[in-house]
Scaffold this active site. Structure first.
Site, mmCIF file in Angstrom:
data_model
loop_
_atom_site.group_PDB
_atom_site.id
_atom_site.type_symbol
_atom_site.label_atom_id
_atom_site.label_comp_id
_atom_site.label_asym_id
_atom_site.label_seq_id
_atom_site.Cartn_x
_atom_site.Cartn_y
_atom_site.Cartn_z
ATOM 1 N N ASP A 185 -8.286 -6.870 1.445
ATOM 2 C CA ASP A 185 -7.352 -6.954 2.562
ATOM 3 C C ASP A 185 -8.010 -6.273 3.744
ATOM 4 O OD1 ASP A 185 -6.745 -4.085 1.499
ATOM 5 O OD2 ASP A 185 -5.772 -4.181 3.434
ATOM 6 N N CYS A 217 -8.557 -25.191 9.462
ATOM 7 C CA CYS A 217 -7.263 -24.576 9.767
ATOM 8 C C CYS A 217 -6.457 -25.448 10.743
ATOM 9 C CB CYS A 217 -7.455 -23.168 10.338
ATOM 10 S SG CYS A 217 -7.733 -23.123 12.108
ATOM 11 N N CYS A 269 -14.186 -25.652 10.365
ATOM 12 C CA CYS A 269 -12.950 -25.010 9.899
ATOM 13 C C CYS A 269 -11.848 -26.042 9.662
ATOM 14 C CB CYS A 269 -12.491 -23.974 10.920
ATOM 15 S SG CYS A 269 -11.025 -23.085 10.390
ATOM 16 N N ASP A 310 0.870 -1.161 0.000
ATOM 17 C CA ASP A 310 0.000 0.000 0.000
ATOM 18 C C ASP A 310 0.917 1.224 0.000
ATOM 19 O OD1 ASP A 310 -2.103 1.651 0.101
ATOM 20 O OD2 ASP A 310 -2.793 1.077 2.096
ATOM 21 N N CYS A 347 -7.869 -25.397 14.407
ATOM 22 C CA CYS A 347 -9.092 -26.168 14.668
ATOM 23 C C CYS A 347 -8.851 -27.683 14.573
ATOM 24 C CB CYS A 347 -10.200 -25.729 13.718
ATOM 25 S SG CYS A 347 -10.811 -24.078 14.106
ATOM 26 N N HIS A 400 -6.336 -19.100 12.590
ATOM 27 C CA HIS A 400 -7.747 -19.453 12.410
ATOM 28 C C HIS A 400 -8.521 -18.330 11.707
ATOM 29 C CE1 HIS A 400 -11.876 -20.650 13.113
ATOM 30 N NE2 HIS A 400 -12.061 -19.450 13.642
HETATM 31 ZN ZN LIG Z 1 -9.951 -22.775 12.395
#
Ligand SMILES: [Zn+2]
Length: 334
Positions: free
Chosen positions: A251, A294, A292, A75, A297, A323
């Site tokens: 973003d 991830c 989830c 940016d 998780c 997460h």
């Molecule tokens: Zn997760």
């Protein structure tokens, strides 16, 4: 859509984790890979001040410096300078180092030069954020943004760096339909590789106004260029509407900032997040979100995360950030 960069392709729609200081807070590049990040953001204003754009160049550029070999977008820093309070004139922006108070002045060319030194793949022009309901003020800011964008493009061309740097144009115009249309036309006519929406909808990181602005300008936008809505993305569910409206890139600092404060995205919660500090999670064996995929998780319970948060353990920030970012990255593609 596929966006090609010197550090690989980006499949859109894409959510870009924010790594202001050439680091996504608490996460390593390996962590970012594990949650499917395709591209990250860094900030020209912050890196110019520390460690200095020239120093990053001396260290072989930002990719080598931070050990991330995928695409990076910087940016320009215009928004940070604007939000920290600044003065501008036709020729550029006066700003201060928010730590030392030292004064600096940037022309549009300076902002590009700094991003070239940093070595990002996608760079942004210096612009004036049109968050105003005064038409004359919005028009002045939008016209100045256009002049600066032309100067940025000329600077790139005269320095022969157009081959490996993608300069996006930023559409301003606040919430005035005619200004947004004029701005869209101006940016499209410059034939840049990407188009960003700046300004008004940054309010509370909300996506609410974006479908409306996209409706105003859709007929002007070329179908083969990515549209980037700058700095938005607070609630995971919001993305459906905005992706449907034609936005390709996002973003936002919200997912990582919320994570560090214990607010973890959870699709079962009416507010789309849970407050892990609450005592009800002290003996909860479930992951943050059963749906989830991830790394957090897969392996950790709410009870453990609650404990880490209460003890302010550093591991919490990493697990929570992975997460929340994974939820956002997944959300834009589903
Ligand atoms: Zn997760």
């Amino acid at each position: 859509m596929i966006i090609k960069t010197p550090h690989g392709d980006i499949q859109t729609p894409v959510f870009m984790p924010v790594g202001t200081n050439a680091t996504v807070k608490s996460l390593s590049p390996e962590d970012l890979e594990s949650i499917g990040a395709q591209i990250i953001l860094a900030n020209n204003y912050h890196l110019f001040l520390r460690p200095g754009s020239e120093n990053i160049q001396k260290m072989g550029g930002i990719h080598k410096f931070m050990n991330w070999d995928k695409p990076i977008l910087t940016d320009s820093g215009g928004f940070q300078i604007w939000s920290l309070g600044m003065k501008y004139d036709e020729n550029g922006i006066n700003f201060r180092d928010f730590v030392t108070g030292q004064k600096h002045f940037w022309t549009p060319e300076d902002a590009i030069k700094s991003q070239i030194q940093i070595g990002a793949d996608i760079i942004m022009p210096l612009d004036i954020c049109t968050r105003t309901d005064n038409y004359a003020e919005a028009k002045y800011m939008t016209d100045l943004t256009h002049k600066w964008l032309s100067r940025c493009k000329d600077y790139l061309r005269s320095n022969q760096v157009t081959n490996n740097k993608s300069l996006f144009g930023i559409i301003q115009g606040a919430m005035f339909k005619d200004l947004r249309r004029q701005s869209a036309q101006f940016v499209v006519d410059l034939d840049l590789p990407g188009i960003a929406l700046g300004g008004e909808m940054l309010e509370n990181n909300s996506v609410n106004r974006i479908p409306e602005i996209m409706d105003w300008i859709r007929d002007i936008l070329p179908p083969d260029k990515p549209v980037y809505a700058m700095g938005i993305g607070l609630h995971p569910s919001e993305f459906k509407t905005v992706v449907a409206a034609g936005v390709d890139m996002f973003d936002c600092v919200a997912p990582t900032r919320l994570a560090r404060n214990g607010a973890l995205y959870c699709s079962d919660s009416p507010t789309e997040r849970i407050d892990i500090s609450k005592a009800i999670y002290a003996l909860d064996e479930n992951p943050i979100d059963k749906k989830c995929d991830c790394p957090t998780c897969k392996s950790y319970s709410r009870a453990y995360l609650h404990h880490l948060f209460k003890c302010k353990e550093l591991l919490f920030y990493r697990l929570a950030s992975m997460h929340n970012l994974r939820v956002m990255i997944r959300q834009v593609i589903r």
